[in-house]
Design a protein around this motif. Structure first.
Motif, PDB file in Angstrom:
ATOM      1  N   UNK A   1      -8.323  11.356  -7.152  1.00  0.00           N
ATOM      2  CA  UNK A   1      -7.181  12.095  -6.637  1.00  0.00           C
ATOM      3  C   UNK A   1      -6.051  11.229  -6.098  1.00  0.00           C
ATOM      4  N   UNK A   2      -6.286   9.959  -5.900  1.00  0.00           N
ATOM      5  CA  UNK A   2      -5.252   9.102  -5.317  1.00  0.00           C
ATOM      6  C   UNK A   2      -4.499   8.347  -6.396  1.00  0.00           C
ATOM      7  N   UNK A   3      -3.199   8.214  -6.161  1.00  0.00           N
ATOM      8  CA  UNK A   3      -2.280   7.657  -7.151  1.00  0.00           C
ATOM      9  C   UNK A   3      -2.753   6.312  -7.701  1.00  0.00           C
ATOM     10  N   UNK A   4      -3.079   5.373  -6.829  1.00  0.00           N
ATOM     11  CA  UNK A   4      -3.445   4.029  -7.288  1.00  0.00           C
ATOM     12  C   UNK A   4      -4.670   4.056  -8.193  1.00  0.00           C
ATOM     13  N   UNK A   5      -5.631   4.901  -7.865  1.00  0.00           N
ATOM     14  CA  UNK A   5      -6.844   4.990  -8.693  1.00  0.00           C
ATOM     15  C   UNK A   5      -6.557   5.689 -10.025  1.00  0.00           C
ATOM     16  N   UNK A   6      -5.711   6.725  -9.986  1.00  0.00           N
ATOM     17  CA  UNK A   6      -5.321   7.380 -11.242  1.00  0.00           C
ATOM     18  C   UNK A   6      -4.619   6.358 -12.136  1.00  0.00           C
ATOM     19  N   UNK A   7      -3.702   5.596 -11.557  1.00  0.00           N
ATOM     20  CA  UNK A   7      -3.001   4.555 -12.332  1.00  0.00           C
ATOM     21  C   UNK A   7      -3.981   3.532 -12.875  1.00  0.00           C
ATOM     22  N   UNK A   8      -4.936   3.110 -12.062  1.00  0.00           N
ATOM     23  CA  UNK A   8      -5.901   2.110 -12.484  1.00  0.00           C
ATOM     24  C   UNK A   8      -6.810   2.580 -13.606  1.00  0.00           C
ATOM     25  N   UNK A   9      -7.287   3.828 -13.520  1.00  0.00           N
ATOM     26  CA  UNK A   9      -8.195   4.346 -14.541  1.00  0.00           C
ATOM     27  C   UNK A   9      -7.486   4.724 -15.841  1.00  0.00           C
ATOM     28  N   UNK A  10      -6.197   5.053 -15.753  1.00  0.00           N
ATOM     29  CA  UNK A  10      -5.472   5.449 -16.963  1.00  0.00           C
ATOM     30  C   UNK A  10      -4.742   4.281 -17.616  1.00  0.00           C
ATOM     31  N   UNK A  11      -4.361   3.282 -16.809  1.00  0.00           N
ATOM     32  CA  UNK A  11      -3.535   2.198 -17.329  1.00  0.00           C
ATOM     33  C   UNK A  11      -2.069   2.576 -17.422  1.00  0.00           C
ATOM     34  N   UNK A  12      -1.697   3.704 -16.858  1.00  0.00           N
ATOM     35  CA  UNK A  12      -0.315   4.178 -16.934  1.00  0.00           C
ATOM     36  C   UNK A  12       0.598   3.318 -16.066  1.00  0.00           C
ATOM     37  N   UNK A  13       1.783   2.985 -16.562  1.00  0.00           N
ATOM     38  CA  UNK A  13       2.771   2.325 -15.703  1.00  0.00           C
ATOM     39  C   UNK A  13       3.087   3.237 -14.513  1.00  0.00           C
ATOM     40  N   UNK A  14       3.203   2.654 -13.339  1.00  0.00           N
ATOM     41  CA  UNK A  14       3.354   3.443 -12.108  1.00  0.00           C
ATOM     42  C   UNK A  14       4.573   4.364 -12.138  1.00  0.00           C
TER      43      UNK A  14
ATOM     44  N   UNK B   1      -0.322  10.731   7.385  1.00  0.00           N
ATOM     45  CA  UNK B   1       1.049  10.952   7.851  1.00  0.00           C
ATOM     46  C   UNK B   1       1.830   9.653   7.934  1.00  0.00           C
ATOM     47  N   UNK B   2       1.184   8.565   8.373  1.00  0.00           N
ATOM     48  CA  UNK B   2       1.875   7.280   8.528  1.00  0.00           C
ATOM     49  C   UNK B   2       1.071   6.187   7.863  1.00  0.00           C
ATOM     50  N   UNK B   3       1.523   5.706   6.772  1.00  0.00           N
ATOM     51  CA  UNK B   3       2.639   6.211   5.968  1.00  0.00           C
ATOM     52  C   UNK B   3       2.228   7.494   5.248  1.00  0.00           C
ATOM     53  N   UNK B   4       3.241   8.285   4.866  1.00  0.00           N
ATOM     54  CA  UNK B   4       2.899   9.529   4.158  1.00  0.00           C
ATOM     55  C   UNK B   4       2.247   9.222   2.805  1.00  0.00           C
ATOM     56  N   UNK B   5       1.067   9.755   2.600  1.00  0.00           N
ATOM     57  CA  UNK B   5       0.321   9.556   1.347  1.00  0.00           C
ATOM     58  C   UNK B   5      -0.230  10.908   0.889  1.00  0.00           C
ATOM     59  N   UNK B   6      -0.302  11.055  -0.422  1.00  0.00           N
ATOM     60  CA  UNK B   6      -0.756  12.320  -0.994  1.00  0.00           C
ATOM     61  C   UNK B   6      -1.863  12.090  -2.015  1.00  0.00           C
ATOM     62  N   UNK B   7      -2.680  13.100  -2.149  1.00  0.00           N
ATOM     63  CA  UNK B   7      -3.658  13.159  -3.227  1.00  0.00           C
ATOM     64  C   UNK B   7      -3.179  14.231  -4.204  1.00  0.00           C
ATOM     65  N   UNK B   8      -3.685  14.154  -5.415  1.00  0.00           N
ATOM     66  CA  UNK B   8      -3.313  15.102  -6.460  1.00  0.00           C
ATOM     67  C   UNK B   8      -4.556  15.884  -6.874  1.00  0.00           C
ATOM     68  N   UNK B   9      -4.431  17.202  -6.873  1.00  0.00           N
ATOM     69  CA  UNK B   9      -5.555  18.079  -7.188  1.00  0.00           C
ATOM     70  C   UNK B   9      -5.137  19.102  -8.232  1.00  0.00           C
TER      71      UNK B   9
ATOM     72  N   UNK C   1      -2.048  13.909 -19.750  1.00  0.00           N
ATOM     73  CA  UNK C   1      -3.427  14.308 -20.041  1.00  0.00           C
ATOM     74  C   UNK C   1      -4.440  13.364 -19.405  1.00  0.00           C
ATOM     75  N   UNK C   2      -4.146  12.064 -19.419  1.00  0.00           N
ATOM     76  CA  UNK C   2      -5.096  11.127 -18.806  1.00  0.00           C
ATOM     77  C   UNK C   2      -5.135  11.286 -17.288  1.00  0.00           C
ATOM     78  N   UNK C   3      -4.003  11.594 -16.669  1.00  0.00           N
ATOM     79  CA  UNK C   3      -3.995  11.857 -15.222  1.00  0.00           C
ATOM     80  C   UNK C   3      -4.821  13.115 -14.923  1.00  0.00           C
ATOM     81  N   UNK C   4      -4.665  14.151 -15.743  1.00  0.00           N
ATOM     82  CA  UNK C   4      -5.460  15.370 -15.568  1.00  0.00           C
ATOM     83  C   UNK C   4      -6.947  15.089 -15.770  1.00  0.00           C
TER      84      UNK C   4
END
Length: 178
Positions: free
Chosen positions: A68-81, A104-112, A57-60
């Motif tokens: 949308x980026x993993x590191x920022x989602x982790x930072x704002x939620x406090x969730x263990x990676x 593409x290099x390195x492969x990185x994704x955003x979450x939407x 729910x916090x990621x959503x």
């Protein structure tokens, strides 16, 4: 006493029956407590299986805020990676979010959020409002709606705008048609 849910029929348009007619006597949701004990098939249980975990729910929440980026989602939620990665995979598998590659290099994704994820937003705001009232001393954030007023959502019947309480509902049997 027959406590089986009523067969879906054309329900009355309001709690008083037809205009000027007698009140409708309806079995309310509390009749569900008198049913034989057993695990209930339930859409709420199915939804919680998908999104009913804190880090999900916090990621959503963060994605709905535009993060949308993993590191920022982790930072704002406090969730263990590792746990966050697992929850994002599950949300993606359930069709609530989608990954979009941005490098593409390195492969990185955003979450939407997908359409299913976007439709959770009113539920999340409702949960936030409940937390503001019952779980914290002072709200951390408020939102202003496009109309100019501070946002406050309320649950109401889409047909009559009446309040939704356990006493205002009558269980109906599921529609047997596919």
């Amino acid at each position: 006493m027959d406590v089986r849910p009523q067969q879906a029929a054309e329900p009355p348009t309001d709690r008083t029956g037809t205009a000027g007619g007698p009140p409708v006597s309806a079995k309310t949701v509390s009749a569900m407590a008198d049913m034989p004990v057993g695990v209930r098939p339930c859409s709420m249980a199915a939804a919680l299986q998908v999104v009913g975990e804190r880090w999900s729910l916090l990621a959503l929440r963060e994605m709905s805020y535009g993060v949308h980026r993993f590191a920022r989602i982790a930072g704002y939620t406090g969730a263990p990676r590792d746990i966050l990665a697992d929850r994002l995979r599950k949300l993606e598998a359930a069709g609530v979010i989608e990954r979009r590659q941005y490098s593409e290099r390195p492969p990185r994704h955003e979450y939407h959020l997908t359409q299913a994820g976007l439709e959770l937003f009113p539920v999340m705001i409702g949960l936030l409002q409940w937390g503001d009232r019952w779980a914290v001393d002072a709200p951390a954030v408020a939102f202003r709606h496009d109309c100019g007023h501070v946002l406050r959502i309320e649950s109401g019947c889409a047909h009559c705008a009446g309040g939704v309480t356990p006493g205002s509902l009558t269980p109906l049997a599921p529609d047997p048609r596919p």
